[in-house]
Motif scaffolding. Structure first.
Motif, PDB file in Angstrom:
ATOM      1  N   PRO A  43     -34.389  42.159 -13.928  1.00  0.00           N
ATOM      2  CA  PRO A  43     -33.176  41.977 -13.131  1.00  0.00           C
ATOM      3  C   PRO A  43     -32.018  42.768 -13.726  1.00  0.00           C
ATOM      4  CG  PRO A  43     -34.233  39.867 -13.610  1.00  0.00           C
ATOM      5  CD  PRO A  43     -34.914  40.889 -14.457  1.00  0.00           C
ATOM      6  N   PRO A  44     -31.125  43.313 -12.885  1.00  0.00           N
ATOM      7  CA  PRO A  44     -30.016  44.131 -13.396  1.00  0.00           C
ATOM      8  C   PRO A  44     -28.882  43.322 -14.007  1.00  0.00           C
ATOM      9  CG  PRO A  44     -29.906  43.983 -11.020  1.00  0.00           C
ATOM     10  CD  PRO A  44     -31.187  43.320 -11.417  1.00  0.00           C
ATOM     11  N   TYR A  45     -28.856  42.016 -13.772  1.00  0.00           N
ATOM     12  CA  TYR A  45     -27.830  41.154 -14.363  1.00  0.00           C
ATOM     13  C   TYR A  45     -28.415  39.745 -14.457  1.00  0.00           C
ATOM     14  CZ  TYR A  45     -27.084  40.304  -9.340  1.00  0.00           C
ATOM     15  OH  TYR A  45     -27.261  40.033  -8.006  1.00  0.00           O
ATOM     16  N   PRO A  46     -27.865  38.894 -15.316  1.00  0.00           N
ATOM     17  CA  PRO A  46     -28.438  37.563 -15.487  1.00  0.00           C
ATOM     18  C   PRO A  46     -28.089  36.642 -14.324  1.00  0.00           C
ATOM     19  CG  PRO A  46     -26.519  37.810 -16.880  1.00  0.00           C
ATOM     20  CD  PRO A  46     -26.786  39.158 -16.280  1.00  0.00           C
ATOM     21  N   PRO A  47     -28.891  35.620 -14.085  1.00  0.00           N
ATOM     22  CA  PRO A  47     -28.511  34.613 -13.093  1.00  0.00           C
ATOM     23  C   PRO A  47     -27.313  33.813 -13.582  1.00  0.00           C
ATOM     24  CG  PRO A  47     -30.490  33.936 -14.263  1.00  0.00           C
ATOM     25  CD  PRO A  47     -30.191  35.327 -14.714  1.00  0.00           C
ATOM     26  N   ARG A  48     -26.666  33.121 -12.655  1.00  0.00           N
ATOM     27  CA  ARG A  48     -25.534  32.276 -13.046  1.00  0.00           C
ATOM     28  C   ARG A  48     -25.464  31.064 -12.128  1.00  0.00           C
ATOM     29  NH1 ARG A  48     -20.543  33.331 -10.119  1.00  0.00           N
ATOM     30  NH2 ARG A  48     -20.977  34.717  -8.351  1.00  0.00           N
ATOM     31  N   VAL A  49     -25.012  29.963 -12.665  1.00  0.00           N
ATOM     32  CA  VAL A  49     -24.807  28.745 -11.882  1.00  0.00           C
ATOM     33  C   VAL A  49     -23.436  28.825 -11.237  1.00  0.00           C
ATOM     34  CG1 VAL A  49     -24.579  26.233 -11.965  1.00  0.00           C
ATOM     35  CG2 VAL A  49     -26.325  27.379 -13.356  1.00  0.00           C
ATOM     36  N   VAL A  50     -23.375  28.703  -9.904  1.00  0.00           N
ATOM     37  CA  VAL A  50     -22.102  28.822  -9.188  1.00  0.00           C
ATOM     38  C   VAL A  50     -21.587  27.488  -8.669  1.00  0.00           C
ATOM     39  CG1 VAL A  50     -22.568  31.214  -8.542  1.00  0.00           C
ATOM     40  CG2 VAL A  50     -23.244  29.379  -6.995  1.00  0.00           C
ATOM     41  N   LEU A  51     -22.442  26.466  -8.640  1.00  0.00           N
ATOM     42  CA  LEU A  51     -22.029  25.153  -8.147  1.00  0.00           C
ATOM     43  C   LEU A  51     -22.962  24.114  -8.757  1.00  0.00           C
ATOM     44  CD1 LEU A  51     -20.192  23.573  -6.092  1.00  0.00           C
ATOM     45  CD2 LEU A  51     -22.035  23.875  -4.427  1.00  0.00           C
ATOM     46  N   GLU A  52     -22.404  22.961  -9.149  1.00  0.00           N
ATOM     47  CA  GLU A  52     -23.248  21.955  -9.808  1.00  0.00           C
ATOM     48  C   GLU A  52     -22.627  20.574  -9.682  1.00  0.00           C
ATOM     49  OE1 GLU A  52     -25.440  21.154 -14.131  1.00  0.00           O
ATOM     50  OE2 GLU A  52     -24.066  22.855 -13.879  1.00  0.00           O
ATOM     51  N   ASN A  53     -23.488  19.573  -9.490  1.00  0.00           N
ATOM     52  CA  ASN A  53     -23.089  18.183  -9.656  1.00  0.00           C
ATOM     53  C   ASN A  53     -24.233  17.438 -10.341  1.00  0.00           C
ATOM     54  OD1 ASN A  53     -25.004  17.486  -7.720  1.00  0.00           O
ATOM     55  ND2 ASN A  53     -23.549  16.462  -6.362  1.00  0.00           N
ATOM     56  N   GLU A  54     -24.213  16.120 -10.313  1.00  0.00           N
ATOM     57  CA  GLU A  54     -25.233  15.375 -11.059  1.00  0.00           C
ATOM     58  C   GLU A  54     -26.621  15.445 -10.430  1.00  0.00           C
ATOM     59  OE1 GLU A  54     -23.090  12.482  -8.267  1.00  0.00           O
ATOM     60  OE2 GLU A  54     -22.568  14.120  -9.647  1.00  0.00           O
ATOM     61  N   ASP A  55     -26.719  15.868  -9.166  1.00  0.00           N
ATOM     62  CA  ASP A  55     -28.008  15.878  -8.463  1.00  0.00           C
ATOM     63  C   ASP A  55     -28.601  17.267  -8.269  1.00  0.00           C
ATOM     64  OD1 ASP A  55     -28.114  13.070  -8.026  1.00  0.00           O
ATOM     65  OD2 ASP A  55     -26.687  13.295  -6.373  1.00  0.00           O
ATOM     66  N   PHE A  56     -27.782  18.295  -8.221  1.00  0.00           N
ATOM     67  CA  PHE A  56     -28.279  19.632  -7.892  1.00  0.00           C
ATOM     68  C   PHE A  56     -27.414  20.681  -8.555  1.00  0.00           C
ATOM     69  CE2 PHE A  56     -25.177  18.678  -4.560  1.00  0.00           C
ATOM     70  CZ  PHE A  56     -24.389  19.816  -4.591  1.00  0.00           C
ATOM     71  N   PRO A  59     -40.191  36.449 -15.745  1.00  0.00           N
ATOM     72  CA  PRO A  59     -39.037  35.545 -15.693  1.00  0.00           C
ATOM     73  C   PRO A  59     -38.832  34.976 -14.294  1.00  0.00           C
ATOM     74  CG  PRO A  59     -38.321  37.829 -15.840  1.00  0.00           C
ATOM     75  CD  PRO A  59     -39.795  37.840 -16.076  1.00  0.00           C
ATOM     76  N   SER A  60     -38.250  33.790 -14.242  1.00  0.00           N
ATOM     77  CA  SER A  60     -37.993  33.118 -12.976  1.00  0.00           C
ATOM     78  C   SER A  60     -36.735  32.270 -13.104  1.00  0.00           C
ATOM     79  CB  SER A  60     -39.169  32.222 -12.578  1.00  0.00           C
ATOM     80  OG  SER A  60     -39.278  31.120 -13.476  1.00  0.00           O
ATOM     81  N   VAL A  61     -36.211  31.848 -11.960  1.00  0.00           N
ATOM     82  CA  VAL A  61     -35.041  30.969 -11.958  1.00  0.00           C
ATOM     83  C   VAL A  61     -35.357  29.669 -12.692  1.00  0.00           C
ATOM     84  CG1 VAL A  61     -33.547  29.562 -10.483  1.00  0.00           C
ATOM     85  CG2 VAL A  61     -34.020  31.932  -9.869  1.00  0.00           C
ATOM     86  N   HIS A  83     -39.699  31.077  -8.892  1.00  0.00           N
ATOM     87  CA  HIS A  83     -40.504  30.146  -9.680  1.00  0.00           C
ATOM     88  C   HIS A  83     -41.599  30.908 -10.407  1.00  0.00           C
ATOM     89  CE1 HIS A  83     -43.771  30.433  -6.701  1.00  0.00           C
ATOM     90  NE2 HIS A  83     -42.800  30.466  -5.819  1.00  0.00           N
ATOM     91  N   PRO A  84     -42.151  30.346 -11.465  1.00  0.00           N
ATOM     92  CA  PRO A  84     -43.212  31.055 -12.197  1.00  0.00           C
ATOM     93  C   PRO A  84     -44.444  31.277 -11.329  1.00  0.00           C
ATOM     94  CG  PRO A  84     -42.337  29.213 -13.475  1.00  0.00           C
ATOM     95  CD  PRO A  84     -41.799  29.067 -12.087  1.00  0.00           C
ATOM     96  N   THR A  85     -45.177  32.326 -11.622  1.00  0.00           N
ATOM     97  CA  THR A  85     -46.436  32.602 -10.947  1.00  0.00           C
ATOM     98  C   THR A  85     -47.596  32.143 -11.822  1.00  0.00           C
ATOM     99  OG1 THR A  85     -46.615  34.799 -11.933  1.00  0.00           O
ATOM    100  CG2 THR A  85     -45.399  34.616  -9.860  1.00  0.00           C
ATOM    101  N   ARG A  86     -48.799  32.330 -11.342  1.00  0.00           N
ATOM    102  CA  ARG A  86     -49.969  31.947 -12.134  1.00  0.00           C
ATOM    103  C   ARG A  86     -50.017  32.697 -13.455  1.00  0.00           C
ATOM    104  NH1 ARG A  86     -54.821  31.840  -7.545  1.00  0.00           N
ATOM    105  NH2 ARG A  86     -53.961  30.119  -6.290  1.00  0.00           N
ATOM    106  N   ARG A  87     -49.513  33.936 -13.434  1.00  0.00           N
ATOM    107  CA  ARG A  87     -49.499  34.721 -14.674  1.00  0.00           C
ATOM    108  C   ARG A  87     -48.552  34.100 -15.696  1.00  0.00           C
ATOM    109  NH1 ARG A  87     -48.161  40.770 -13.224  1.00  0.00           N
ATOM    110  NH2 ARG A  87     -47.827  40.730 -15.476  1.00  0.00           N
ATOM    111  N   ASN A  88     -47.465  33.494 -15.186  1.00  0.00           N
ATOM    112  CA  ASN A  88     -46.523  32.753 -16.032  1.00  0.00           C
ATOM    113  C   ASN A  88     -45.905  33.610 -17.134  1.00  0.00           C
ATOM    114  OD1 ASN A  88     -45.199  30.288 -16.312  1.00  0.00           O
ATOM    115  ND2 ASN A  88     -46.512  29.661 -18.010  1.00  0.00           N
ATOM    116  N   ASP A  89     -45.913  34.933 -16.977  1.00  0.00           N
ATOM    117  CA  ASP A  89     -45.328  35.790 -18.010  1.00  0.00           C
ATOM    118  C   ASP A  89     -44.155  36.599 -17.475  1.00  0.00           C
ATOM    119  OD1 ASP A  89     -46.721  37.463 -16.349  1.00  0.00           O
ATOM    120  OD2 ASP A  89     -47.721  38.594 -17.934  1.00  0.00           O
TER     121      ASP A  89
END
Length: 251
Positions: free
Chosen positions: A8-21, A41-43, A33-39
């Motif tokens: 990825p050209p830049y890192p992910p970032r959290v833009v909104l958050e509360n106690e549930d999501f 990167p994923s969110v 999400h990870p794939t079967r290869r699991n090697d």
């Protein structure tokens, strides 16, 4: 030398958050999400590392090349409830896309059922979707924002959640998304990319090393409160438009 772009050209970032999501702005080339290869990167992998191994649960997911907002539950119950909101179309989603050509009108609604095309000489990609009379109902609203001589910036509002819906619908009206290897000028380019990686020949045909689709906004009601998350158009897509003198409207 040809090179398959993995990082990825830049890192992910959290833009909104509360106690549930929380809502993550995902860069292109990062899996949801990870794939079967699991090697790779994923969110979810990134969140696990950032939050000390705490479990997280995807509510929606984006294709690897699509950038933008991913909704993630902090527990299984919240993710399930948010998922039901998504199924009931109670979570409004907006996307920005750069497409080939200039739209003939500023507003249109594409109502065309979608399904698998099936492998053939014309379609070498098993996952490829298309407009099919007996397919699943699919509706996308499109608003034109700004245009140049050869490309346009549009806002897309998917009213249903079919596989590759926005990409297929835009291609079906003659305005495929820039950089789309499956629904662009030739689906055989997808196989060439998978075998050889990115290079000058693909750049000439596609214009960008990833499809120019960005999940820009989410709106929904949760626990009696209205929530909204937004992510601006990333630099790679903004730079593509700037080079062509196409303005990016605010908001």
């Amino acid at each position: 030398m040809q090179q398959l772009i993995l990082e990825p050209p830049y890192p992910p970032r959290v833009v909104l958050e509360n106690e549930d999501f929380l809502v993550v702005d995902k860069p292109p080339f990062l899996l949801s999400h990870p794939t079967r290869r699991n090697d790779r990167p994923s969110v979810l992998g990134w969140l696990g590392k950032e939050r000390g191994g705490a479990p997280f649960f995807l509510v929606n997911r984006l294709d690897r090349e699509t950038s933008g907002l991913v909704l993630v539950g902090k527990n299984a119950a919240a993710a399930s409830a948010l998922g039901r909101l998504m199924e009931k179309r109670l979570i409004d989603k907006e996307y920005l896309a750069i497409v080939r050509g200039k739209l003939a009108c500023e507003f249109l609604q594409i109502d065309a059922p979608l399904g698998y095309l099936g492998l053939s000489a014309e379609n070498p990609v098993a996952i490829r979707q298309g407009v099919r009379p007996g397919g699943a109902p699919a509706v996308t609203v499109i608003r034109a924002l700004s245009s140049g001589a050869e490309v346009s910036l549009v806002r897309a509002y998917p009213k249903t959640g079919r596989l590759h819906q926005i990409r297929v619908h835009l291609a079906s009206i003659g305005h495929p998304i820039i950089g789309d290897k499956i629904y662009g000028p030739d689906p055989h380019l997808f196989l060439r990319f998978a075998e050889q990686g990115w290079g000058p020949e693909l750049a000439e045909h596609l214009g960008l090393p990833r499809h120019a689709l960005h999940a820009s906004r989410l709106r929904f009601r949760w626990q009696g409160k209205e929530w909204e998350a937004a992510a601006p158009l990333p630099l790679d897509l903004r730079g593509f438009l700037d080079q062509r003198g196409i303005a990016v409207p605010p908001g």
